[in-house]
Design an enzyme around this catalytic site. Sequence first.
Site: not given
Ligand code: BG6
Length: 493
Positions: A163, A193, A197, A231, A250, A255, A353
């Site tokens: 992505k 990804h 999870k 985050e 992002d 996601h 963020k």
């Molecule tokens: C990524 C984003 O795809 O996912 C990041 O680019 C983000 O900005 C991250 O921090 C979060 O995924 P995870 O698996 O670390 O919770």
Amino acid sequence: MTTQTSDEQHVHAPRPAREGAPGSPQSVKSLLILGASGDLTGRLLFPGLARLLATGRHQGLTIVGAGHEDWTAEQWSTRVHDATDDALEDSTPEGRAELERIRKESRYRQLDVTAPGALASAIAELPAPVAVYFALPPQISQRACEVLDPRDLPEGTRLALEKPFGSSAESAAALNETLRALLPEQQIHRVDHFLGKGTVLNILGLRFANNFLEPIWNRDHIDKVEIFFDEDLALEGRAGYYDRAGALRDMIQSHLLHIMAILAMDAPARLDERDLRDAISSVLRAAHVEGPLEETTRRARYASGTIAGRAIPDYTAEEGVDPSHGTETLAEITVSLASWRWSGVPFILRSGKALGMRRKEAIITFKPVPHLPEGFAGVDEPNRLRIGFGPDVLQLDVDVNGPGDVMTLNRVTLDADLSEADLLPYGEVLEGILNGDPLLSVRGDTAESCWRVVDPVLAAWAAGEVPMDTYLAGSAGPSGWATSASGEDGTGA
Ligand code: BG6
């Protein structure tokens, strides 16, 4: 996956099949990682792969890293060692032998993937079938695929693309067209990804292996659904990518829309790629952000502050950031689903963020009871179901009679820790790629639908139609942004 409740009951949620369907192409023999000198490969992709190989389930894989940089063999070896150290500690005997072999044999080559013939000859040198993993920005992936010819791809080749997949519905459609001229859809893996999870997958078990939820999982009983991914990480040196992406592209475009689709979809007949991906796709086709966008979307950017004692500069003062991009670091959209089940139920998706508190959860808020018998004292609050994505928890807020006066309502939370998955999310997704199973890969039409949902919002934001709010790094977000269902203190606790 095992859910442990306080009374030690064990509930087994189904795990999607990890083998390719009968008749599917054989497992790949080589993995060619493009963008291998990049941050993603070192931080996420290789560690996920290492943990997968540590199980011993995949033997004899040839792994080659390729990148634009002229890396020495030592640089690559350091990367491979660093990324496999942890997995080695906790591996089966077969997995340990495999990881040791890869630490010795894996090599790096410098490659300009956009040069005609270069990628094709790198593929030809490897034992087939080959999985080519594009850990590259979408424009480079597009150019690399444009210079490939179907005849360059030996039978069973799989293409995996990171992505963001494209940068709009239009560019995603163009990339899909290029890819489909090379390989059938089943051999194309668009990576998100979050689909790997454990807790995202456990939503399937929660929803479809229990009878009590499904009858009330609709507009008659659910008031709203919120999906938060706040985050406490700031930019982490990723300005080159993030300053052109922002929080909406992002996190939400990929996601969070997928989490929403899994929460909202109808029950599939089977957990196979066809049924599961059809169900996800039909939710996303029904999704849209209604106007006026000043009311259904919000954006903000962090100003200097402190997170856990660490001073965070103003976003626009971070190295590599161009303030003229107007990038948001916190985004929220309210998605509507045009369906009988969900009409009128807002799905609020938010991610940002540099917030003071990590808050990664979906919260389903139920409607109030139709009639609370007169005579109860205390407050009747709506039931809430929370699914935490780290820590992985399941919590249900219910009203019960309180201690002492049995006619006074009291709120309690039924709480369960969900056990951790064996594999890291990247490992889970990679296993599908290696086995030839696209179950946990994003299908082409879905990638386009996700962009179609956010494209009008991105256009309105670029045109300045929605103001850019500000919040201090380390705070709970801009003042005036109610933190809603997670409690009035906004702690999520
Ligand atoms: C990524 C984003 O795809 O996912 C990041 O680019 C983000 O900005 C991250 O921090 C979060 O995924 P995870 O698996 O670390 O919770």
